[in-house]
Design a protein around this motif. Structure first.
Motif, PDB file in Angstrom:
ATOM      1  N   PRO A 224       0.765  -1.282  -0.159  1.00 58.18           N
ATOM      2  CA  PRO A 224       0.168  -0.023  -0.070  1.00 58.18           C
ATOM      3  C   PRO A 224       0.825   1.453   0.063  1.00 58.18           C
ATOM      4  N   ALA A 225       2.067   1.305   0.865  1.00 54.98           N
ATOM      5  CA  ALA A 225       2.913   2.500   0.950  1.00 54.98           C
ATOM      6  C   ALA A 225       3.307   2.720  -0.432  1.00 54.98           C
TER       7      ALA A 225
ATOM      8  N   LYS B 184       0.948   3.978  -3.017  1.00 57.03           N
ATOM      9  CA  LYS B 184       0.307   5.462  -2.720  1.00 57.03           C
ATOM     10  C   LYS B 184       1.625   6.431  -3.293  1.00 57.03           C
ATOM     11  N   THR B 185       2.858   6.145  -2.999  1.00 57.36           N
ATOM     12  CA  THR B 185       4.045   6.879  -3.184  1.00 57.36           C
ATOM     13  C   THR B 185       4.384   7.092  -4.741  1.00 57.36           C
TER      14      THR B 185
ATOM     15  N   PRO C   4       2.317   5.872  -7.637  1.00 55.75           N
ATOM     16  CA  PRO C   4       1.278   5.195  -8.148  1.00 55.75           C
ATOM     17  C   PRO C   4       1.162   4.602  -9.659  1.00 55.75           C
TER      18      PRO C   4
ATOM     19  N   ARG D 237       9.485  10.982  -5.219  1.00 53.63           N
ATOM     20  CA  ARG D 237       8.155  11.049  -4.244  1.00 53.63           C
ATOM     21  C   ARG D 237       7.331  12.246  -4.635  1.00 53.63           C
TER      22      ARG D 237
ATOM     23  N   ALA E 198       3.776  11.992  -6.612  1.00 52.75           N
ATOM     24  CA  ALA E 198       2.854  10.954  -6.421  1.00 52.75           C
ATOM     25  C   ALA E 198       1.133  11.530  -6.715  1.00 52.75           C
TER      26      ALA E 198
ATOM     27  N   THR F  60      -3.886  11.711  -9.496  1.00 50.57           N
ATOM     28  CA  THR F  60      -3.869  10.264  -9.137  1.00 50.57           C
ATOM     29  C   THR F  60      -5.142  10.069  -8.497  1.00 50.57           C
TER      30      THR F  60
ATOM     31  N   ALA G  61      -7.880   7.860  -6.044  1.00 45.32           N
ATOM     32  CA  ALA G  61      -7.586   7.469  -4.969  1.00 45.32           C
ATOM     33  C   ALA G  61      -7.122   5.944  -4.739  1.00 45.32           C
ATOM     34  N   ARG G  62      -8.062   5.230  -5.711  1.00 43.13           N
ATOM     35  CA  ARG G  62      -7.707   3.953  -5.597  1.00 43.13           C
ATOM     36  C   ARG G  62      -7.220   3.522  -7.320  1.00 43.13           C
TER      37      ARG G  62
END
Lengths: 753, 351
Positions: free
Chosen positions: B82-83, B86-87, B89, B222, B225, B330, B332-333
């Motif tokens: 997940p991390a 998120k970072t 994508p 980073r 993102a 980006t 959210a999912r």
């Protein structure tokens, strides 16, 4: 091999008769637990592995093979070549009947197509045999190959498909076109396609003296047996073929091809059992394919949108050494009424393995062209595609003038259109978008496939304990024969399905005919029905002729078989069980045989076809050109539905194949070498799960008293027809771009969007 | 299959020694190599199995903010971290658009970088291929070349690199850590894959024995993102290599593009970083016109190598779309159909 025990599956819920019930697959538990034994799962003691070496060129001859290098490789036992092989009893080039196709059995060093078998390496392990085949390092004398639809001089073949006339006429097409208010003249191309059954062609062979035991997937046990018998000069009763399950056949396992014969030869050569399995890429050559076509359609219509002429010409290819001609134009024989219709074919010869039957041969290729052309004509006439089809609805079979034995196509159109919501379609193309801005298109196509019937025999018995037996050498390709035919068998002998031992899939059982032409359920089902009736008649004789029976004097016609009992038709309180009848008569079992065959008188009088209507929605990215089917509805009328669950699955499979035809499938042939460049499932695209949209199948009620005993028309192939055209037409409706070369690719749309 | 030795060295340095010998090849998941061996395209004498080596399967954030991904981390584990997703994508989206779930479960980060081209003539041992057999010729030229390169190709080779993963990685300035006979070194991912020139058989900057041990994303990666996407056009919805793909990542400050990263996939023998296009966007508003200009700049040097002129126009449009998607932000999912033009379509269940 242990006897199949399909009844180990959970008992089936059932209400009323067996036929018509959506039973789950009786072989389902075996399959999902890995217990279903496919041909290549057999490993007789002492078995060796045979691997075919195939030609890297499409035309020429093999001038050398490094047999010594292969033989030096550890584990290699022998190398079978044209110079070192068992002799066959007859020349495999001789066509002893129309269902015999020429094959490669290392009869010469000539190369007629790429991937033709040129040697067989036999070894202790699959790995050793594979490496042995690589070490053969063939050298060739290469001749320029003939490739593609324009490879050479065209000719008119004597017949197309299986004995169909090359040309058919009704009326004066040129006059019809001349008098037309609107005309189209459009040419469509379809690519070569390969069956790509999940299970590759495989054979496990054991010779025991002059007796031959074979495990091999086949859609035609008796045809295969007869071909093996003549090639090896042995009697039919010396050969035993087991084919309990096929991992798909689609026509490529219908007739005996060269590779399994090579397996039998290899076993004879080394005197040990042999397993030979084709690699995926080796399936692109010696085991048939769907030939490419180029089809020109010229259609005329009057000011009211009524067809004045329909001219359908198809160009196809066959191999350099045998004849099979994809009967693509025949698709125009049955669907649309016109005063003038002409269908014709021509062909060129190319360096390819011989094309063969592939699921809906002729209908699939012809349908996408015809349904596209009809769509184009509807647009030219300013009519809704469904209204246009209804305007030209064939009340009788157009060329023959015969009435249809049944035809519920109108109901298919109505029910399919209603379920799809067709009435909301914008008449103009490129008018519909979704929330994300993607182009949305709706298209439709009419489905059709002839209701064929072959010949079959079955044996039925009722045993002392009141249970039944039904035996028929039928084939389950995955379509559900183990289930659907057992349902027919259960009804035929008046028993619950779990009280009938249903035997199929081996060559020692009565001949079920070929599992092809969408005719297997009808053909085998008719034989089963007839055998069941015959055995019940014998049982009834025992009862009604015995004054100790409550059925004494009822006469054969006066009893019915139900739930393991015979009861008086006029007084259902009087009856007795099968077991009681046999016990009193002191008989261990009664048995009888029955046959199924087409009815020539009915065929003379009626045109027999299944029909359907398919509606498709596609979305197209307006800038990038990628296409995705998002919804399909198919309504099909195919006579009696024996098992709705299996039928739905067959129709789903057909519709997915249709979508695949329109958007994905294509064998890429190198134009210089004749080699197929995407002979693998990574690059020969078929739809993956993510491509398959929600599918909706409607089976439209249709009772057909003429087509055959059980009123079955068959559903194996019809799902492709109509579907391919529906998707193609939806792409046009989404984009306004008419693509006439299939599959439709991104680049076909990109610059025109 | 050709017989081969199989060795399982205990340490990275033993592996390097074992693999430095001629005819040796590293084996990780083998999702590409084993197919190549079965097809006789690769015939190694010795496989050096690295799957059990310690310390190569971690995803770790370094003190300076870099992310270090061990070479043996599976494609699936990385994409589903997940991390990570998120970072980075666009990288996760690219990973999930590749191959199939089964392959992603097996395939490794290091193997993905070093997968071979999918050129049909490379796989077809009856055809001539300069990559497979140096100097033998290229049958893809004048052949069925719809899918071949439009950038950086030469007369000796028109093959493309098929990776999705590498495309956003190269856009984000990923660095490859390599253990070799001379010890540890690192090179930019952009330097790992070579263009064919006259020696297409030399596909990477790796020397015999070199083992990719990790891929590192620098701290600056980073910063993208919030605006990073991967877009992949393909011939079917899933389980297909890109016809053309693009990664676009933007750092937007005060309504202007502070920094843009753009890379293309399926167009060249390497993941194609479009630096000139990035320059076009620096300091300008993220408008359709600016994206068009960038796309034109990205494909300035493109030329068809066969029946593939359409890929140039397609690539331009993909760059524009990927930039537009990135600018929009980006999601959210991750979409159910990652990287697909149909990502936003309802009814998408899985990839």
């Amino acid at each position: 091999m242990p006897e199949l025990n399909l009844t180990s599956a959970p008992a089936h819920l059932r209400h009323g008769s067996n036929i018509g019930q959506p039973l789950t697959r009786r072989d389902g538990v075996l399959k999902v637990t890995g217990q279903a034994t496919y041909a290549a799962d057999n490993h007789p003691p002492g078995m060796l592995f045979a691997v075919i070496a195939v030609s890297g060129i499409a035309h020429g001859r093999v001038v050398s093979l490094d047999v010594a290098a292969a033989k030096r490789h550890p584990g290699v036992v022998d190398v079978m070549t044209p110079d070192h092989k068992p002799q066959l009893a007859i020349d495999p080039e001789i066509k002893t009947n129309p269902f015999v196709f020429r094959m490669e059995t290392l009869q010469s060093n000539e190369v007629r197509y790429a991937n033709q078998p040129i040697a067989v390496v036999i070894a202790e392990t699959l790995e050793a045999a594979t490496e042995g085949a690589a070490l053969l390092a063939p050298r060739y004398e290469t001749l320029p190959p003939l490739v593609g639809l324009d490879a050479g001089e065209s000719f008119v073949p004597p017949v197309v498909g299986v004995g169909n006339p090359t040309e058919n006429h009704l009326g004066d097409v040129e006059a019809g076109l001349a008098s037309a208010e609107k005309r189209i003249d459009a040419t469509y191309e379809t690519p070569p396609q390969y069956h790509n059954a999940m299970e590759p062609h495989a054979i496990v062979v054991q010779w025991d003296g002059d007796r031959l035991s074979v495990d091999m997937p086949t859609q035609g046990l008796m045809l295969s047996l007869a071909r093996i018998a003549e090639l090896f000069g042995i009697a039919h009763d010396k050969i035993h073929i087991r084919s309990p399950f096929l991992g798909g056949g689609f026509g490529s396992k219908g007739l005996m091809g060269g590779p399994p014969v090579l397996g039998i030869m290899a076993a004879k050569l080394v005197g040990r059992p042999i397993k030979l399995v084709l690699r995926r890429e080796q399936m692109y050559g010696p085991v048939g394919h769907r030939a490419p076509t180029r089809q020109r359609l010229r259609i005329g219509a009057d000011s009211e949108g009524r067809l004045t002429a329909l001219d359908h010409h198809a160009r196809t290819v066959s191999s350099m050494f045998d004849d099979f001609y994809e009967p693509a134009a025949d698709a125009s024989h049955t669907l649309y009424a016109a005063p003038a219709i002409r269908t014709s074919h021509d062909a060129v010869r190319v360096n390819t393995g011989t094309p063969l039957f592939m699921r809906a041969p002729g209908e699939a290729t012809g349908s996408i062209a015809l349904e596209s052309a009809i769509d184009e004509m509807a647009w030219a006439c300013g009519m809704d595609p469904l209204a246009f089809r209804l305007k030209n609805y064939a009340e009788v079979e157009p060329i023959s003038g015969k009435p249809f034995s049944s035809k519920a196509l109108r109901a298919c159109y109505e029910q399919g259109a209603a379920r799809f919501g067709w009435a909301k379609r914008s008449p103009q193309p490129r008018q519909m978008r979704d929330d994300a801005g993607l182009l949305v298109g709706w298209g439709m196509g009419t489905a059709t496939f002839p209701a064929l019937m072959f010949q079959a025999e079955a044996r039925a018995a009722i045993r002392r304990d009141g249970s039944g037996v039904m035996e028929i050498g039928a084939h389950d390709m995955g379509q559900g024969a183990w289930t659907a035919l057992a349902q027919i068998a259960a009804d035929a002998v008046g028993l619950d399905i779990d009280r009938v031992t249903f035997k199929a899939g081996t060559s020692d059982l009565p001949d079920a005919g070929i599992a092809g032409g969408s005719a297997h359920t009808a053909t085998a089902g008719a034989a089963i029905h007839s055998a069941g009736a015959a055995v019940i008649a014998k049982l009834a004789d025992l009862a009604t002729g015995d004054e100790r029976s409550p059925l004494f004097g009822a006469g054969n016609t006066g009893v019915i078989a139900r739930d393991g009992r015979l009861i008086r038709r006029d007084d259902e309180s009087r009856g007795e069980s099968y077991a009681e009848i046999l016990a009193r008569a002191g008989v261990a079992e009664v048995e009888a045989r029955g046959t199924g065959a087409p009815n020539p008188a009915a065929m003379e009088e009626y045109a027999m076809h299944a029909h359907g209507a398919v509606f498709a929605e596609v979305k197209v990215d307006p800038e990038l050109g990628q296409i995705r089917v998002t919804r399909m509805v198919g309504a099909f009328a195919a006579g009696r539905i024996v098992n709705p669950r299996m039928v739905q699955s067959q129709l789903f499979g057909g519709m997915i194949w249709g979508m695949s035809f329109a958007l994905h499938e294509e064998a890429i042939t190198d134009r210089r070498t004749g080699r197929i460049m995407n002979a693998n499932l990574g690059e020969y695209h078929v739809p993956v799960n993510a491509d398959v949209p929600p599918l909706d199948v409607i089976t439209v009620e249709e009772q057909d008293p003429h087509v055959n005993t059980l009123g079955i028309k068959g559903v194996g192939e019809i799902g492709i027809t109509g579907s391919a055209g529906a998707v193609a037409n939806a792409v046009w409706h989404a984009t306004g771009v008419r693509v006439r070369r299939f599959p439709i690719r991104i680049e076909d749309l990109l610059t025109q969007l | 299959m050709k017989p081969f030795d199989y060795v399982r060295p205990a340490t990275v340095s033993e592996a390097v020694v074992a693999a430095a010998r001629p005819g040796a090849a590293y084996l990780a998941a083998g999702t590409n190599l084993l197919d190549l061996m079965k097809g006789n395209i690769s015939r190694p004498d010795r496989l050096v199995d690295v799957t059990h080596l310690d310390g190569l399967d971690a995803i770790e954030t370094l003190p300076d903010g870099s992310l270090r991904i061990g070479a043996l981390v599976s494609n699936a584990d990385l994409a589903h971290d997940p991390a990570f997703a998120k970072t980075y994508p666009a990288v996760a989206e690219a990973l999930l658009s590749g191959a199939s779930a089964q392959l992603r479960n097996a395939a490794t980060v290091g193997g993905n970088l070093l997968q071979r081209t999918r050129c049909a003539y490379f796989y077809d041992t009856a055809s001539r291929c300069n990559k497979r057999e140096a100097g033998s010729g290229c049958d893809a030229r004048e052949g069925e070349s719809r899918g071949h390169a439009v950038l950086g190709w030469s007369d000796s080779c028109i093959a493309t690199h098929p990776s999705d993963f590498c495309v956003p990685l190269v856009a984000l300035d990923a660095v490859v850590e390599i253990e070799g006979r001379g010890g540890r070194r690192e090179i930019a991912l952009d330097e790992l894959h070579r263009l064919p020139g006259n020696s297409p058989e030399r596909e990477s900057a790796l020397e015999p024995g070199d083992l990719v041990v990790a891929v590192r994303l620098p701290p600056a990666a980073r910063g993208f993102a919030a605006h990073a996407r991967y877009l992949k056009v393909r011939d079917r919805t899933s389980y297909a290599f890109a016809v053309v793909s693009a990664a676009a990542a933007l750092r937007i400050e005060n309504g202007k593009v502070a920094e843009a990263r753009i890379a293309l996939g399926g167009v060249a023998a390497k993941p194609w970083r479009a630096r000139a296009a990035e320059d076009v966007l620096r300091g300008v508003a993220p408008t359709a016109d600016a994206f068009q200009e960038a796309a034109w700049r990205a494909l300035t040097d493109a030329k068809p190598s066969g029946d593939n002129a359409f890929k140039i126009e397609l690539a331009r449009r993909i760059v524009v779309r990927a930039l537009r998607l990135a600018a929009a932000g980006t999601p959210a999912r991750l979409p159910a159909l990652p990287a697909s033009p149909f990502a936003s379509t309802s009814g998408a269940i899985h990839a």
